[in-house]
Design a protein around this motif. Structure first.
Motif, PDB file in Angstrom:
ATOM      1  N   UNK A   1       0.635   9.999  -7.929  1.00 62.58           N
ATOM      2  CA  UNK A   1      -0.718   9.372  -8.130  1.00 62.58           C
ATOM      3  C   UNK A   1      -2.075   9.690  -7.351  1.00 62.58           C
ATOM      4  N   UNK A   2      -3.116   8.352  -8.328  1.00 64.96           N
ATOM      5  CA  UNK A   2      -4.668   8.241  -7.454  1.00 64.96           C
ATOM      6  C   UNK A   2      -4.676   7.549  -6.062  1.00 64.96           C
ATOM      7  N   UNK A   3      -5.075   8.579  -5.557  1.00 62.14           N
ATOM      8  CA  UNK A   3      -5.479   8.419  -3.922  1.00 62.14           C
ATOM      9  C   UNK A   3      -6.683   6.589  -3.923  1.00 62.14           C
ATOM     10  N   UNK A   4      -5.635   5.950  -3.245  1.00 60.66           N
ATOM     11  CA  UNK A   4      -6.993   4.462  -3.690  1.00 60.66           C
ATOM     12  C   UNK A   4      -6.205   3.446  -2.389  1.00 60.66           C
ATOM     13  N   UNK A   5      -7.042   3.215  -2.089  1.00 61.37           N
ATOM     14  CA  UNK A   5      -6.589   2.228  -0.415  1.00 61.37           C
ATOM     15  C   UNK A   5      -6.263   0.825  -1.381  1.00 61.37           C
ATOM     16  N   UNK A   6      -4.603   0.910  -1.509  1.00 59.82           N
ATOM     17  CA  UNK A   6      -3.686  -0.159  -2.219  1.00 59.82           C
ATOM     18  C   UNK A   6      -3.736  -1.415  -0.509  1.00 59.82           C
ATOM     19  N   UNK A   7      -3.655  -2.358  -1.215  1.00 63.99           N
ATOM     20  CA  UNK A   7      -3.868  -3.650  -0.874  1.00 63.99           C
ATOM     21  C   UNK A   7      -2.765  -4.365  -0.868  1.00 63.99           C
ATOM     22  N   UNK A   8      -2.085  -4.462  -2.345  1.00 62.63           N
ATOM     23  CA  UNK A   8      -1.093  -5.126  -2.418  1.00 62.63           C
ATOM     24  C   UNK A   8      -0.324  -5.079  -3.066  1.00 62.63           C
ATOM     25  N   UNK A   9       1.654  -5.441  -2.718  1.00 59.27           N
ATOM     26  CA  UNK A   9       2.371  -4.507  -4.050  1.00 59.27           C
ATOM     27  C   UNK A   9       2.922  -6.215  -4.925  1.00 59.27           C
ATOM     28  N   UNK A  10       2.501  -6.620  -6.376  1.00 62.60           N
ATOM     29  CA  UNK A  10       3.186  -7.260  -6.246  1.00 62.60           C
ATOM     30  C   UNK A  10       4.194  -7.231  -7.628  1.00 62.60           C
ATOM     31  N   UNK A  11       4.722  -7.982  -8.020  1.00 64.69           N
ATOM     32  CA  UNK A  11       6.801  -7.537  -8.786  1.00 64.69           C
ATOM     33  C   UNK A  11       6.227  -9.286  -9.811  1.00 64.69           C
TER      34      UNK A  11
ATOM     35  N   UNK B   1       9.205  -0.711   6.745  1.00 60.86           N
ATOM     36  CA  UNK B   1       8.666   0.010   5.165  1.00 60.86           C
ATOM     37  C   UNK B   1       8.965   0.732   4.282  1.00 60.86           C
ATOM     38  N   UNK B   2       8.601   0.291   2.771  1.00 62.27           N
ATOM     39  CA  UNK B   2       8.577   0.297   1.910  1.00 62.27           C
ATOM     40  C   UNK B   2       8.375   1.336   0.495  1.00 62.27           C
ATOM     41  N   UNK B   3       9.084   1.963  -0.399  1.00 64.49           N
ATOM     42  CA  UNK B   3       8.695   2.508  -0.759  1.00 64.49           C
ATOM     43  C   UNK B   3       8.694   1.966  -2.412  1.00 64.49           C
ATOM     44  N   UNK B   4       7.945   2.115  -3.232  1.00 65.93           N
ATOM     45  CA  UNK B   4       7.283   1.614  -3.911  1.00 65.93           C
ATOM     46  C   UNK B   4       6.648   2.312  -5.316  1.00 65.93           C
ATOM     47  N   UNK B   5       7.123   1.619  -6.539  1.00 64.23           N
ATOM     48  CA  UNK B   5       6.276   2.107  -7.430  1.00 64.23           C
ATOM     49  C   UNK B   5       5.879   1.619  -8.742  1.00 64.23           C
ATOM     50  N   UNK B   6       4.850   1.763  -9.936  1.00 63.40           N
ATOM     51  CA  UNK B   6       4.493   0.987 -10.361  1.00 63.40           C
ATOM     52  C   UNK B   6       3.744   0.922 -11.205  1.00 63.40           C
TER      53      UNK B   6
ATOM     54  N   UNK C   1       5.209 -16.393  -7.900  1.00 64.17           N
ATOM     55  CA  UNK C   1       4.799 -16.100  -8.827  1.00 64.17           C
ATOM     56  C   UNK C   1       3.202 -15.351  -9.438  1.00 64.17           C
ATOM     57  N   UNK C   2       3.423 -14.078  -9.162  1.00 62.64           N
ATOM     58  CA  UNK C   2       3.662 -13.681  -9.064  1.00 62.64           C
ATOM     59  C   UNK C   2       4.390 -12.915  -7.533  1.00 62.64           C
ATOM     60  N   UNK C   3       5.247 -12.228  -7.412  1.00 60.70           N
ATOM     61  CA  UNK C   3       5.892 -12.224  -5.889  1.00 60.70           C
ATOM     62  C   UNK C   3       4.418 -11.325  -5.767  1.00 60.70           C
ATOM     63  N   UNK C   4       4.551 -11.579  -4.029  1.00 64.03           N
ATOM     64  CA  UNK C   4       3.192 -10.532  -4.064  1.00 64.03           C
ATOM     65  C   UNK C   4       3.375 -10.074  -2.580  1.00 64.03           C
ATOM     66  N   UNK C   5       3.218  -8.787  -2.123  1.00 63.24           N
ATOM     67  CA  UNK C   5       3.302  -8.117  -0.703  1.00 63.24           C
ATOM     68  C   UNK C   5       2.373  -7.838   0.273  1.00 63.24           C
ATOM     69  N   UNK C   6       1.641  -8.144   0.926  1.00 61.03           N
ATOM     70  CA  UNK C   6       0.344  -8.081   1.576  1.00 61.03           C
ATOM     71  C   UNK C   6       0.689  -6.370   2.424  1.00 61.03           C
ATOM     72  N   UNK C   7       0.734  -4.922   1.941  1.00 61.22           N
ATOM     73  CA  UNK C   7       1.209  -3.834   3.044  1.00 61.22           C
ATOM     74  C   UNK C   7      -0.435  -3.541   2.963  1.00 61.22           C
ATOM     75  N   UNK C   8       0.078  -2.558   4.293  1.00 58.06           N
ATOM     76  CA  UNK C   8      -0.789  -1.832   5.133  1.00 58.06           C
ATOM     77  C   UNK C   8      -0.289  -0.118   5.763  1.00 58.06           C
ATOM     78  N   UNK C   9      -0.984   0.253   6.083  1.00 62.02           N
ATOM     79  CA  UNK C   9      -0.478   1.381   6.796  1.00 62.02           C
ATOM     80  C   UNK C   9       0.519   3.003   5.346  1.00 62.02           C
ATOM     81  N   UNK C  10      -0.422   2.877   4.186  1.00 66.09           N
ATOM     82  CA  UNK C  10      -0.257   3.028   2.677  1.00 66.09           C
ATOM     83  C   UNK C  10       0.011   4.783   2.717  1.00 66.09           C
TER      84      UNK C  10
ATOM     85  N   UNK D   1      -3.840  -2.882  -6.810  1.00 69.36           N
ATOM     86  CA  UNK D   1      -2.348  -3.047  -6.169  1.00 69.36           C
ATOM     87  C   UNK D   1      -1.381  -2.532  -7.417  1.00 69.36           C
ATOM     88  N   UNK D   2      -0.410  -2.213  -6.944  1.00 71.55           N
ATOM     89  CA  UNK D   2       0.919  -2.093  -7.414  1.00 71.55           C
ATOM     90  C   UNK D   2       1.334  -2.952  -8.436  1.00 71.55           C
ATOM     91  N   UNK D   3       1.474  -2.679  -9.586  1.00 71.41           N
ATOM     92  CA  UNK D   3       2.518  -3.789 -10.267  1.00 71.41           C
ATOM     93  C   UNK D   3       3.676  -3.339 -10.517  1.00 71.41           C
TER      94      UNK D   3
END
Length: 340
Positions: free
Chosen positions: A277-287, A301-306, A263-272, A319-321
């Motif tokens: 949206x903005x071109x940023x070095x994304x580290x994680x997706x949180x829910x 391999x996932x799709x994420x939007x937030x 809580x919250x759920x956290x996914x560490x991500x790579x190869x983004x 991070x994406x929330x």
């Protein structure tokens, strides 16, 4: 004074709050009002009747009766709930409640089910009893033996993963102590959660079935809830700040999903790959919504939007929330390729 998610707080005003986070300010424990005294309430404890309140009712009740439990949070910039330290009567811990239940000689119907779940995970997953607990209405004793669900807690993220793997095997056995959930329940949950068509019913049911974090014990629903062990909790309240930066949609690979049920759920991500949206070095997706907890595992391999946030503190990054609103309209985490 330590408190973590799944703990309950009984206050000096006879209110019951559920703790919502691991880190708290010095003067209060961040938590959400769950039960209030009510002569017409359906719950009873020690001769007093109580009612369960939803989010809207909780804020209205506190605003009208106990405004000192509300405060303007400097971090989130919104009004939040929290029990002032001087208002804490008792902190109720799920692990202590389970220990007491395991020693009950003549348990009622719900407590028998709690015992069964604990014994099953101890036997099949090797989880020590002191690394498990029971939360929800059972924790303060405000449960209905015939109707309440079993909110079962597993402490330690690795232990939680062991419990889910064990349940995955148990539910395959027709004679297993714990059962899987049927499509009727998933249909009701789908209609409650998905409001924008981001997942079809078939997709939603596929994801939920494979999560292995929810099942049935002798006719009652149970959840396998993750809470960090004390040695997994790091940092201090307000040591990290978050700055909103608009909306982001990406395609990426899950590097680490150990905290996917936290809580919250956290996914560490790579190869983004930035899709919008903005071109940023994304580290994680949180829910912050249960719908997207445990949605993906390592290597997928996932799709994420937030909502995009930049965070600054002991760790800094982007991070994406997902789940910034209750309905999570236009926000999601899902596999890039899902073949049903």
């Amino acid at each position: 004074m330590r408190a973590r998610p799944r703990d309950f707080i009984h206050t000096t005003d006879d209110l019951f709050f559920a703790t919502t986070t691991y880190l708290h300010p010095e003067d209060r424990i961040l938590s959400f009002l769950r039960y209030i005294p009510d002569p017409k309430g359906e719950r009873s404890l020690n001769g007093t009747r109580y009612s369960k309140v939803d989010s809207k009712q909780a804020y209205e009740f506190l605003s009208q009766n106990f405004p000192d439990y509300l405060f303007d949070c400097d971090i989130t910039k919104v009004q939040m709930m929290g029990v002032p330290i001087e208002k804490v009567e008792t902190i109720l811990h799920p692990e202590d409640r389970l220990k007491g239940i395991m020693n009950v000689e003549y348990p009622d119907e719900l407590l028998k089910k709690v015992q069964k779940v604990a014994e099953t995970f101890h036997k099949h997953a090797g989880i020590p009893y002191d690394k498990m607990g029971i939360s929800g209405s059972t924790l303060p004793g405000l449960y209905n033996p015939e109707k309440s669900d079993v909110d079962f807690v597993v402490y330690g993220l690795q232990n939680h993963r062991k419990a889910m793997h064990a349940f995955e095997e148990i539910k395959k056995d027709d004679n297993g102590a714990l059962k899987g959930i049927g499509p009727d329940y998933w249909r009701r949950l789908y209609e409650k959660r998905i409001k924008d068509g981001s997942l079809s019913y078939e997709e939603f049911m596929w994801y939920e079935n494979r999560k292995n974090n929810r099942g049935v014990v002798d006719g009652s629903l149970f959840d396998i809830l993750a809470t960090r062990d004390w040695d997994e909790i790091h940092g201090s309240y307000a040591d990290t700040t978050f700055e909103p930066m608009g909306t982001l949609e990406v395609e990426c690979t899950v590097k680490d999903a150990l905290a996917a049920f936290d809580n919250p759920s956290v996914y560490e991500v790579e190869d983004v790959k930035i899709l919008d949206g903005p071109d940023v070095p994304l580290d994680e997706v949180a829910s912050f919504t249960h719908t997207y907890a445990g949605q993906a595992v390592e290597g997928e391999r996932i799709l994420a939007r937030g909502k995009l946030e930049m965070f600054t503190g002991p760790r800094s990054g982007y991070r994406i929330v997902v789940g910034t609103t209750r309905e999570s309209i236009g926000e999601y985490i899902k596999l890039k390729e899902l073949k049903l």
